[in-house]
Design a protein around this motif. Structure first.
Motif, PDB file in Angstrom:
ATOM      1  N   GLU A  71     -40.889  36.471  29.763  1.00 25.41           N
ATOM      2  CA  GLU A  71     -40.198  37.646  29.234  1.00 25.41           C
ATOM      3  C   GLU A  71     -39.976  37.526  27.731  1.00 25.41           C
ATOM      4  N   GLU A  72     -39.569  36.341  27.286  1.00 22.44           N
ATOM      5  CA  GLU A  72     -39.311  36.136  25.861  1.00 22.44           C
ATOM      6  C   GLU A  72     -40.587  36.327  25.046  1.00 22.44           C
ATOM      7  N   PHE A  73     -41.699  35.744  25.510  1.00 20.22           N
ATOM      8  CA  PHE A  73     -42.944  35.891  24.759  1.00 20.22           C
ATOM      9  C   PHE A  73     -43.469  37.320  24.850  1.00 20.22           C
ATOM     10  N   PHE A  74     -43.344  37.942  26.017  1.00 18.49           N
ATOM     11  CA  PHE A  74     -43.843  39.301  26.187  1.00 18.49           C
ATOM     12  C   PHE A  74     -43.152  40.259  25.229  1.00 18.49           C
ATOM     13  N   LEU A  75     -41.866  40.119  25.030  1.00 19.07           N
ATOM     14  CA  LEU A  75     -41.155  41.009  24.119  1.00 19.07           C
ATOM     15  C   LEU A  75     -41.587  40.785  22.679  1.00 19.07           C
ATOM     16  N   GLU A  76     -41.968  39.557  22.333  1.00 18.48           N
ATOM     17  CA  GLU A  76     -42.544  39.314  21.009  1.00 18.48           C
ATOM     18  C   GLU A  76     -43.910  40.016  20.894  1.00 18.48           C
ATOM     19  N   HIS A  77     -44.688  39.941  21.970  1.00 16.68           N
ATOM     20  CA  HIS A  77     -45.999  40.606  22.008  1.00 16.68           C
ATOM     21  C   HIS A  77     -45.844  42.119  21.840  1.00 16.68           C
ATOM     22  N   VAL A  78     -44.822  42.677  22.459  1.00 20.07           N
ATOM     23  CA  VAL A  78     -44.582  44.119  22.359  1.00 20.07           C
ATOM     24  C   VAL A  78     -44.334  44.522  20.909  1.00 20.07           C
ATOM     25  N   GLU A  79     -43.617  43.709  20.179  1.00 17.86           N
ATOM     26  CA  GLU A  79     -43.358  44.037  18.776  1.00 17.86           C
ATOM     27  C   GLU A  79     -44.652  44.094  17.973  1.00 17.86           C
ATOM     28  N   TYR A  80     -45.579  43.205  18.294  1.00 23.67           N
ATOM     29  CA  TYR A  80     -46.892  43.250  17.636  1.00 23.67           C
ATOM     30  C   TYR A  80     -47.620  44.535  18.013  1.00 23.67           C
ATOM     31  N   MET A  81     -47.657  44.852  19.317  1.00 21.00           N
ATOM     32  CA  MET A  81     -48.364  46.047  19.774  1.00 21.00           C
ATOM     33  C   MET A  81     -47.748  47.308  19.183  1.00 21.00           C
ATOM     34  N   ARG A  82     -46.451  47.338  19.094  1.00 18.57           N
ATOM     35  CA  ARG A  82     -45.739  48.523  18.609  1.00 18.57           C
ATOM     36  C   ARG A  82     -46.113  48.853  17.162  1.00 18.57           C
ATOM     37  N   ALA A  83     -46.469  47.826  16.403  1.00 13.44           N
ATOM     38  CA  ALA A  83     -46.793  48.024  14.990  1.00 13.44           C
ATOM     39  C   ALA A  83     -48.231  48.491  14.771  1.00 13.44           C
ATOM     40  N   GLN A  84     -49.026  48.565  15.845  1.00 11.72           N
ATOM     41  CA  GLN A  84     -50.435  48.894  15.692  1.00 11.72           C
ATOM     42  C   GLN A  84     -50.670  50.403  15.666  1.00 11.72           C
TER      43      GLN A  84
END
Length: 220
Positions: free
Chosen positions: A28-41
Protein backbone atom coordinates in the motif's frame (compact mmCIF):
# COMPACT_ATOMS: atom_id res chain seq x y z
CA UNK A 1 -15.56 11.70 -5.25
CA UNK A 2 -15.25 15.42 -5.67
CA UNK A 3 -18.06 17.23 -7.41
CA UNK A 4 -16.66 18.61 -10.66
CA UNK A 5 -17.61 19.77 -14.10
CA UNK A 6 -14.61 17.84 -15.45
CA UNK A 7 -16.52 15.02 -17.16
CA UNK A 8 -14.80 11.65 -16.83
CA UNK A 9 -17.30 9.77 -19.01
CA UNK A 10 -16.02 7.86 -22.06
CA UNK A 11 -12.40 7.71 -20.89
CA UNK A 12 -10.09 4.73 -21.09
CA UNK A 13 -10.17 2.85 -17.79
CA UNK A 14 -7.38 0.61 -16.55
CA UNK A 15 -8.69 -1.65 -13.79
CA UNK A 16 -5.93 -3.30 -11.76
CA UNK A 17 -6.51 -5.98 -9.16
CA UNK A 18 -3.59 -6.69 -6.84
CA UNK A 19 -3.13 -9.37 -4.17
CA UNK A 20 -0.35 -8.41 -1.77
CA UNK A 21 1.97 -10.90 -0.14
CA UNK A 22 3.43 -10.35 3.29
CA UNK A 23 2.21 -7.22 5.05
CA UNK A 24 -0.32 -5.48 2.74
CA UNK A 25 0.77 -2.14 4.19
CA UNK A 26 4.16 -2.52 2.48
CA UNK A 27 2.44 -2.76 -0.90
CA UNK A 28 0.00 0.00 0.00
CA UNK A 29 2.79 2.42 0.89
CA UNK A 30 4.64 1.86 -2.38
CA UNK A 31 1.45 1.85 -4.45
CA UNK A 32 0.48 5.30 -3.18
CA UNK A 33 3.93 6.57 -4.17
CA UNK A 34 3.37 5.03 -7.62
CA UNK A 35 0.02 6.81 -7.87
CA UNK A 36 1.71 10.16 -7.35
CA UNK A 37 3.98 9.43 -10.30
CA UNK A 38 1.04 8.36 -12.48
CA UNK A 39 -1.01 11.38 -11.46
CA UNK A 40 1.68 13.72 -12.77
CA UNK A 41 1.67 12.16 -16.25
CA UNK A 42 0.03 13.73 -19.28
CA UNK A 43 -3.39 12.24 -20.02
CA UNK A 44 -4.13 11.10 -16.46
CA UNK A 45 -7.78 11.74 -15.56
CA UNK A 46 -8.39 10.29 -12.11
CA UNK A 47 -8.08 7.14 -10.05
CA UNK A 48 -9.97 5.39 -7.26
CA UNK A 49 -8.23 2.74 -5.17
CA UNK A 50 -10.17 0.45 -2.83
CA UNK A 51 -9.52 -2.55 -0.57
CA UNK A 52 -11.77 -5.60 -0.35
CA UNK A 53 -13.67 -5.47 2.94
CA UNK A 54 -13.45 -9.25 3.38
CA UNK A 55 -9.80 -9.58 2.34
CA UNK A 56 -7.51 -6.61 3.11
CA UNK A 57 -4.71 -8.16 1.02
CA UNK A 58 -6.69 -7.49 -2.20
CA UNK A 59 -6.68 -4.03 -3.78
CA UNK A 60 -8.60 -2.79 -6.82
CA UNK A 61 -7.61 0.39 -8.61
CA UNK A 62 -9.63 2.18 -11.28
CA UNK A 63 -7.42 4.49 -13.35
CA UNK A 64 -9.16 6.79 -15.86
CA UNK A 65 -7.07 8.12 -18.76
CA UNK A 66 -7.84 10.62 -21.52
CA UNK A 67 -6.74 8.13 -24.16
CA UNK A 68 -5.29 4.65 -24.56
CA UNK A 69 -2.21 6.18 -26.16
CA UNK A 70 -1.58 8.34 -23.06
CA UNK A 71 -1.61 5.31 -20.79
CA UNK A 72 0.51 3.22 -23.15
CA UNK A 73 3.12 5.98 -23.37
CA UNK A 74 3.44 5.99 -19.58
CA UNK A 75 3.46 2.17 -19.42
CA UNK A 76 6.46 2.13 -21.77
CA UNK A 77 8.47 4.54 -19.64
CA UNK A 78 11.55 3.40 -17.72
CA UNK A 79 10.16 4.76 -14.44
CA UNK A 80 6.94 2.79 -14.83
CA UNK A 81 8.89 -0.39 -15.51
CA UNK A 82 10.98 0.18 -12.39
CA UNK A 83 7.80 0.59 -10.36
CA UNK A 84 6.43 -2.63 -11.81
CA UNK A 85 9.59 -4.43 -10.78
CA UNK A 86 9.21 -3.28 -7.19
CA UNK A 87 5.51 -4.18 -7.10
CA UNK A 88 6.30 -7.64 -8.47
CA UNK A 89 8.25 -8.33 -5.26
CA UNK A 90 5.30 -7.22 -3.14
CA UNK A 91 2.52 -9.12 -4.93
CA UNK A 92 1.22 -12.66 -5.16
CA UNK A 93 -1.01 -11.78 -8.10
CA UNK A 94 -1.78 -8.87 -10.42
CA UNK A 95 -4.49 -8.62 -13.08
CA UNK A 96 -5.10 -5.73 -15.48
CA UNK A 97 -8.17 -5.08 -17.59
CA UNK A 98 -8.26 -2.34 -20.22
CA UNK A 99 -11.77 -0.88 -20.48
CA UNK A 100 -13.82 1.97 -21.88
CA UNK A 101 -15.80 4.06 -19.44
CA UNK A 102 -19.47 3.93 -20.47
CA UNK A 103 -21.36 5.65 -17.66
CA UNK A 104 -20.58 8.13 -14.92
CA UNK A 105 -23.73 8.49 -12.81
CA UNK A 106 -23.93 11.28 -10.23
CA UNK A 107 -26.61 11.61 -7.58
CA UNK A 108 -29.69 13.71 -8.20
CA UNK A 109 -30.65 16.42 -5.69
CA UNK A 110 -33.25 14.07 -4.20
CA UNK A 111 -30.46 11.69 -3.14
CA UNK A 112 -29.29 14.14 -0.50
CA UNK A 113 -25.79 15.34 0.31
CA UNK A 114 -22.95 13.18 1.53
CA UNK A 115 -22.53 15.28 4.69
CA UNK A 116 -26.06 14.25 5.67
CA UNK A 117 -24.98 10.63 6.21
CA UNK A 118 -22.61 8.61 8.36
CA UNK A 119 -20.37 5.75 7.26
CA UNK A 120 -20.71 5.14 3.49
CA UNK A 121 -20.62 1.91 1.52
CA UNK A 122 -18.61 1.18 -1.62
CA UNK A 123 -19.15 -1.80 -3.91
CA UNK A 124 -17.37 -3.19 -6.96
CA UNK A 125 -19.67 -5.15 -9.27
CA UNK A 126 -18.68 -7.34 -12.21
CA UNK A 127 -21.33 -8.29 -14.79
CA UNK A 128 -20.60 -11.04 -17.31
CA UNK A 129 -22.94 -10.54 -20.27
CA UNK A 130 -23.16 -13.47 -22.65
CA UNK A 131 -26.06 -12.13 -24.70
CA UNK A 132 -27.02 -8.80 -26.25
CA UNK A 133 -24.60 -6.18 -24.89
CA UNK A 134 -26.57 -3.26 -26.29
CA UNK A 135 -29.66 -4.38 -24.38
CA UNK A 136 -27.58 -4.67 -21.21
CA UNK A 137 -26.18 -1.16 -21.63
CA UNK A 138 -29.66 0.24 -22.25
CA UNK A 139 -30.89 -1.56 -19.14
CA UNK A 140 -28.02 -0.12 -17.11
CA UNK A 141 -28.92 3.39 -18.29
CA UNK A 142 -32.52 2.81 -17.14
CA UNK A 143 -31.34 1.47 -13.78
CA UNK A 144 -28.96 4.41 -13.36
CA UNK A 145 -31.76 6.90 -14.00
CA UNK A 146 -33.76 5.30 -11.20
CA UNK A 147 -30.83 4.88 -8.80
CA UNK A 148 -29.48 8.42 -9.04
CA UNK A 149 -32.65 9.66 -7.32
CA UNK A 150 -32.53 7.12 -4.46
CA UNK A 151 -31.92 8.86 -1.14
CA UNK A 152 -28.39 8.03 -0.01
CA UNK A 153 -26.93 7.24 -3.45
CA UNK A 154 -23.58 8.88 -4.23
CA UNK A 155 -22.21 7.95 -7.64
CA UNK A 156 -21.64 4.98 -9.95
CA UNK A 157 -19.28 4.17 -12.77
CA UNK A 158 -19.54 1.39 -15.38
CA UNK A 159 -16.65 0.25 -17.56
CA UNK A 160 -16.69 -2.18 -20.49
CA UNK A 161 -13.68 -4.41 -21.04
CA UNK A 162 -12.02 -4.25 -24.45
CA UNK A 163 -10.05 -7.41 -23.67
CA UNK A 164 -12.61 -9.72 -22.07
CA UNK A 165 -15.82 -10.09 -24.12
CA UNK A 166 -19.00 -9.31 -22.22
CA UNK A 167 -17.27 -8.16 -19.04
CA UNK A 168 -18.47 -4.95 -17.37
CA UNK A 169 -17.02 -3.65 -14.10
CA UNK A 170 -18.67 -0.97 -12.01
CA UNK A 171 -17.81 0.88 -8.83
CA UNK A 172 -20.58 2.46 -6.77
CA UNK A 173 -20.51 4.78 -3.76
CA UNK A 174 -23.51 4.86 -1.44
CA UNK A 175 -23.63 7.75 1.03
CA UNK A 176 -26.10 5.63 3.04
CA UNK A 177 -25.54 1.82 3.01
CA UNK A 178 -29.30 1.26 3.31
CA UNK A 179 -29.74 2.89 -0.11
CA UNK A 180 -28.24 -0.10 -1.89
CA UNK A 181 -30.88 -2.70 -0.90
CA UNK A 182 -33.58 -0.26 -1.99
CA UNK A 183 -31.89 0.25 -5.37
CA UNK A 184 -31.20 -3.42 -6.15
CA UNK A 185 -34.77 -4.39 -5.22
CA UNK A 186 -36.06 -2.27 -8.09
CA UNK A 187 -37.16 -4.04 -11.32
CA UNK A 188 -34.50 -2.19 -13.32
CA UNK A 189 -31.76 -4.02 -11.40
CA UNK A 190 -33.47 -7.39 -11.78
CA UNK A 191 -33.42 -6.76 -15.53
CA UNK A 192 -29.66 -6.29 -15.34
CA UNK A 193 -29.29 -9.59 -13.51
CA UNK A 194 -31.39 -11.35 -16.12
CA UNK A 195 -29.27 -9.99 -18.96
CA UNK A 196 -26.00 -10.91 -17.27
CA UNK A 197 -24.92 -14.55 -17.07
CA UNK A 198 -23.12 -13.81 -13.82
CA UNK A 199 -22.99 -10.96 -11.29
CA UNK A 200 -20.32 -10.60 -8.58
CA UNK A 201 -20.63 -7.90 -5.93
CA UNK A 202 -17.76 -7.11 -3.53
CA UNK A 203 -17.89 -4.68 -0.65
CA UNK A 204 -14.80 -2.51 -0.57
CA UNK A 205 -13.21 0.21 1.55
CA UNK A 206 -11.85 3.48 0.20
CA UNK A 207 -8.05 3.80 0.04
CA UNK A 208 -7.35 6.82 -2.16
CA UNK A 209 -8.94 9.05 -4.80
CA UNK A 210 -7.10 11.62 -6.90
CA UNK A 211 -7.70 13.66 -10.02
CA UNK A 212 -4.94 14.92 -12.27
CA UNK A 213 -2.81 17.95 -11.38
CA UNK A 214 -4.71 21.17 -10.86
CA UNK A 215 -7.94 19.43 -9.86
CA UNK A 216 -9.28 19.08 -6.35
CA UNK A 217 -8.07 16.09 -4.35
CA UNK A 218 -10.89 14.39 -2.46
CA UNK A 219 -9.73 11.41 -0.41
CA UNK A 220 -12.40 10.00 1.85
Amino acid sequence: MADSNDDLTDLVTVIARFTAKGDPKDFEEFFLEHVEYMRAQEGFGAHQAVILADDPSVYVNFGWWRSKEAFQKVARSEEFRKHQGVMHTLLDHAELDLCRNLFRVNAAESAGRREDFGTPLMTVTVFQVDGNEQRFEEAFAAHAEHTRAVHGFGYADLNKSVQKPGRYTGITYWWDPSARPAAVAHPTYRTLEELAGGVTVERVRHLAWNRGPGAEDDTK
